[in-house]
Design a protein around this motif. Structure first.
Motif, PDB file in Angstrom:
ATOM      1  N   TYR A 224       0.603  -1.402  -0.014  1.00 26.44           N
ATOM      2  CA  TYR A 224       0.132   0.041   0.128  1.00 26.44           C
ATOM      3  C   TYR A 224       0.818   1.321  -0.101  1.00 26.44           C
ATOM      4  N   ALA A 225       2.100   1.345   0.587  1.00 27.92           N
ATOM      5  CA  ALA A 225       2.884   2.343   0.554  1.00 27.92           C
ATOM      6  C   ALA A 225       3.275   2.904  -1.058  1.00 27.92           C
ATOM      7  N   GLN A 226       3.573   1.660  -1.846  1.00 29.09           N
ATOM      8  CA  GLN A 226       3.863   2.016  -3.073  1.00 29.09           C
ATOM      9  C   GLN A 226       2.695   2.372  -4.018  1.00 29.09           C
ATOM     10  N   VAL A 227       1.498   1.799  -3.507  1.00 27.09           N
ATOM     11  CA  VAL A 227       0.214   2.129  -4.334  1.00 27.09           C
ATOM     12  C   VAL A 227       0.126   3.534  -3.977  1.00 27.09           C
ATOM     13  N   GLU A 228       0.217   4.173  -2.835  1.00 30.24           N
ATOM     14  CA  GLU A 228      -0.110   5.489  -2.384  1.00 30.24           C
ATOM     15  C   GLU A 228       0.723   6.481  -3.277  1.00 30.24           C
ATOM     16  N   LEU A 229       1.717   5.907  -3.714  1.00 30.37           N
ATOM     17  CA  LEU A 229       2.678   6.639  -4.224  1.00 30.37           C
ATOM     18  C   LEU A 229       2.169   6.978  -5.987  1.00 30.37           C
ATOM     19  N   LEU A 230       1.642   5.789  -6.336  1.00 36.17           N
ATOM     20  CA  LEU A 230       1.136   5.548  -7.628  1.00 36.17           C
ATOM     21  C   LEU A 230      -0.232   6.508  -7.891  1.00 36.17           C
ATOM     22  N   LEU A 231      -1.025   6.503  -6.780  1.00 39.08           N
ATOM     23  CA  LEU A 231      -2.163   7.328  -6.743  1.00 39.08           C
ATOM     24  C   LEU A 231      -2.087   8.771  -6.720  1.00 39.08           C
ATOM     25  N   GLU A 232      -0.958   9.318  -6.035  1.00 38.94           N
ATOM     26  CA  GLU A 232      -0.475  10.467  -6.013  1.00 38.94           C
ATOM     27  C   GLU A 232      -0.114  11.160  -7.213  1.00 38.94           C
ATOM     28  N   ALA A 233       0.954  10.286  -7.923  1.00 38.66           N
ATOM     29  CA  ALA A 233       1.436  10.720  -9.333  1.00 38.66           C
ATOM     30  C   ALA A 233       0.107  10.627 -10.220  1.00 38.66           C
ATOM     31  N   TRP A 234      -0.834   9.760 -10.243  1.00 42.76           N
ATOM     32  CA  TRP A 234      -2.103   9.848 -10.868  1.00 42.76           C
ATOM     33  C   TRP A 234      -2.854  11.046 -10.894  1.00 42.76           C
TER      34      TRP A 234
ATOM     35  N   TRP B 149      -6.993  -5.377  -9.576  1.00 38.09           N
ATOM     36  CA  TRP B 149      -6.776  -3.585  -9.930  1.00 38.09           C
ATOM     37  C   TRP B 149      -8.133  -2.988  -9.135  1.00 38.09           C
ATOM     38  N   GLY B 150      -9.166  -3.941  -8.950  1.00 35.79           N
ATOM     39  CA  GLY B 150     -10.369  -3.328  -8.520  1.00 35.79           C
ATOM     40  C   GLY B 150     -10.190  -2.601  -7.197  1.00 35.79           C
ATOM     41  N   TYR B 151      -9.513  -2.909  -6.352  1.00 34.71           N
ATOM     42  CA  TYR B 151      -9.301  -2.237  -4.820  1.00 34.71           C
ATOM     43  C   TYR B 151      -8.711  -1.029  -5.143  1.00 34.71           C
ATOM     44  N   ILE B 152      -7.521  -1.132  -5.984  1.00 36.80           N
ATOM     45  CA  ILE B 152      -6.491   0.258  -6.176  1.00 36.80           C
ATOM     46  C   ILE B 152      -7.521   1.325  -6.967  1.00 36.80           C
ATOM     47  N   LEU B 153      -8.375   0.961  -7.830  1.00 36.05           N
ATOM     48  CA  LEU B 153      -9.179   1.737  -8.523  1.00 36.05           C
ATOM     49  C   LEU B 153     -10.080   2.337  -7.670  1.00 36.05           C
ATOM     50  N   ASP B 154     -10.824   1.754  -6.804  1.00 32.98           N
ATOM     51  CA  ASP B 154     -11.650   2.235  -5.770  1.00 32.98           C
ATOM     52  C   ASP B 154     -10.879   3.480  -4.762  1.00 32.98           C
ATOM     53  N   LEU B 155      -9.629   3.151  -4.285  1.00 38.96           N
ATOM     54  CA  LEU B 155      -9.070   3.875  -3.533  1.00 38.96           C
ATOM     55  C   LEU B 155      -8.771   5.333  -4.460  1.00 38.96           C
ATOM     56  N   TYR B 156      -8.573   5.249  -5.765  1.00 42.30           N
ATOM     57  CA  TYR B 156      -8.222   6.408  -6.585  1.00 42.30           C
ATOM     58  C   TYR B 156      -9.494   7.081  -6.856  1.00 42.30           C
ATOM     59  N   ARG B 157     -10.570   6.483  -7.002  1.00 41.25           N
ATOM     60  CA  ARG B 157     -11.750   6.986  -7.289  1.00 41.25           C
ATOM     61  C   ARG B 157     -12.168   8.096  -5.846  1.00 41.25           C
ATOM     62  N   GLU B 158     -11.923   7.279  -4.924  1.00 43.81           N
ATOM     63  CA  GLU B 158     -12.349   8.256  -3.770  1.00 43.81           C
ATOM     64  C   GLU B 158     -11.551   9.356  -3.352  1.00 43.81           C
ATOM     65  N   LYS B 159     -10.270   9.370  -3.920  1.00 38.46           N
ATOM     66  CA  LYS B 159      -9.178  10.140  -3.844  1.00 38.46           C
ATOM     67  C   LYS B 159      -9.504  11.483  -4.647  1.00 38.46           C
ATOM     68  N   MET B 160     -10.067  11.015  -5.814  1.00 30.91           N
ATOM     69  CA  MET B 160     -10.670  11.923  -6.985  1.00 30.91           C
ATOM     70  C   MET B 160     -11.908  12.897  -6.894  1.00 30.91           C
ATOM     71  N   LEU B 161     -12.832  12.321  -5.841  1.00 30.40           N
ATOM     72  CA  LEU B 161     -13.935  12.932  -5.477  1.00 30.40           C
ATOM     73  C   LEU B 161     -13.818  14.211  -5.282  1.00 30.40           C
ATOM     74  N   PRO B 162     -14.728  14.938  -5.609  1.00 31.68           N
ATOM     75  CA  PRO B 162     -16.184  14.893  -6.428  1.00 31.68           C
ATOM     76  C   PRO B 162     -15.953  14.784  -8.053  1.00 31.68           C
ATOM     77  N   ASN B 163     -14.685  14.806  -8.402  1.00 33.78           N
ATOM     78  CA  ASN B 163     -14.400  14.757  -9.909  1.00 33.78           C
ATOM     79  C   ASN B 163     -14.620  13.215 -10.145  1.00 33.78           C
ATOM     80  N   PRO B 164     -15.406  12.708 -11.143  1.00 30.98           N
ATOM     81  CA  PRO B 164     -15.357  11.420 -11.852  1.00 30.98           C
ATOM     82  C   PRO B 164     -14.399  10.807 -12.237  1.00 30.98           C
TER      83      PRO B 164
END
Length: 382
Positions: free
Chosen positions: A93-103, A118-133
């Motif tokens: 998850y530490a590496q995933v967080e770096l990836l999501l911040e880069a995205w 990838w489903g769980y990682i995409l869900d984390l990113y979707r939540e991070k980007m809210l309210p933008n879809p």
């Protein structure tokens, strides 16, 4: 209207589609690279990522052991395919967080996932980007859920609630919805093909393919056999042995920092040669395109090769229920025949020709998946 068109042009200018693959099987990797090439031809940038890159190191280190075990014991492989796995305990998850911040910094909005992991990682990113879809295509390259999707569904039943289910095949209608082309021009007519068969066990060398070689040898076909390791190769004048470069790994990027098609080796005793990766397709496609049939289990990548090269399948025992569904689909369409049935027909060439013609004359629009994606997602953003 002019302002709207300007907005679409600006969106297209910075657009990047992130294609999320898995190295567990080449059927969840090669189609992703092919799709990336399709976007590139349309001047749309992509990045291909492989799930195993974001596993904890000790979990990643054990993949080679699993691969060898499944190669040696197909019954074990099929048993494992029926056992759901909660992948969340293996993610770094530490590496995933770096990836999501880069995205997020790049404002990534478009994703295509070929693996349920990838489903769980995409869900984390979707939540991070809210309210933008964000837009996510869940791309199913088999005709039924592969193990990663079944596991995701068990532990996260509403996993597709916010995403688009993109299915290449319609099992209710026994039809092909979309295709992932391989960029190699017009397939060879049957009469121009060599009297050869390609024999393989998919990306992990699984299944019953080795046991069929002695029987096939006696029926006037040359064989192109994909070896899992050096010990399997016993080349002779009529039969060629090939192998993905054993040093290559799907989740390790090449020297230029990209995920690429595998380099390969033609095993021919003292004349053994190593070749670099092809730029826009898997090397085995070239071999299959000249053959009369592919003898293999019905994996996702094998179906794509069969369609794109118009080469029929001699169907071996499937891996998991998803490949059984693939087998039934290809059989129903007349694109493949079970090995046992073909043996009863004395390994007939005429049957292979009929199946080649069935693929060549297949009905429908032959909609390219990338075209389908672009028509939907561009309209949505525009």
């Amino acid at each position: 209207m002019n302002d709207r068109r300007k907005g679409v042009r600006e969106f297209m200018g910075k657009r990047k589609v992130t294609i999320l693959c898995s190295g567990f099987g080449l059927g969840f990797y090669i189609p992703g690279l092919l799709a990336a090439n399709g976007f590139k031809k349309r001047d749309i940038a992509t990045e291909v990522l492989v799930f195993e890159s974001y596993l904890e190191q000790d979990k990643r280190d054990h993949i080679a052991d699993s691969r060898k075990a499944y190669h040696n014991d197909f019954a074990l492989a099929n048993f494992s395919a029926r056992m759901p796995m909660d992948i969340r305990g293996s993610i770094d998850y530490a590496q995933v967080e770096l990836l999501l911040e880069a995205w997020k910094a790049e404002e990534r909005y478009e994703f295509i996932s070929l693996s349920g992991h990838w489903g769980y990682i995409l869900d984390l990113y979707r939540e991070k980007m809210l309210p933008n879809p964000i837009h996510v295509d869940l791309l199913y390259v088999d005709s039924d859920l592969a193990p990663s999707w079944k596991s995701l569904k068990k532990y996260h039943p509403r996993y597709d609630e916010h995403y688009y289910n993109a299915c290449l095949y319609d099992t209710d209608k026994m039809a092909i919805r979309y295709e992932i082309p391989v960029p190699l021009g017009t397939p060879l007519p049957f009469e121009s093909r060599k009297r050869r068969l390609v024999v393989h066990g998919g990306g992990w060398g699984m299944g019953t393919y080795q046991s069929k070689v002695p029987e096939l040898v006696g029926h006037n076909y040359g064989l192109d056999i994909v070896a899992y390791d050096w010990n399997e190769a016993k080349p002779d004048p009529d039969h060629r042995y090939w192998m993905n470069d054993p040093e290559w790994c799907a989740w390790v990027k090449s020297a230029n920092g990209l995920h690429e098609f595998p380099p390969y080796i033609e095993i021919a005793g003292e004349d053994t040669k190593a070749y670099p990766a092809e730029a826009d397709h898997h090397w085995l496609f070239d071999v299959a395109s000249e053959a009369m049939a592919i003898v293999a289990k019905p994996g996702a990548g094998t179906l794509i090769d069969s369609l794109a090269s118009e080469t029929p399948l001699i169907l071996l025992e499937p891996f998991g229920s998803h490949e059984l569904s693939n087998l039934e689909l290809w059989e129903s369409l007349g694109f493949g025949i079970r090995y046992e049935k073909w043996r009863e027909m004395d390994f007939s060439v005429d049957v292979l020709k009929e199946m080649h013609q069935a693929i060549k004359n297949r009905p429908g629009e032959r909609m390219d998946y990338v075209d389908h994606y672009c028509s939907r997602v561009t309209l949505m953003k525009g």
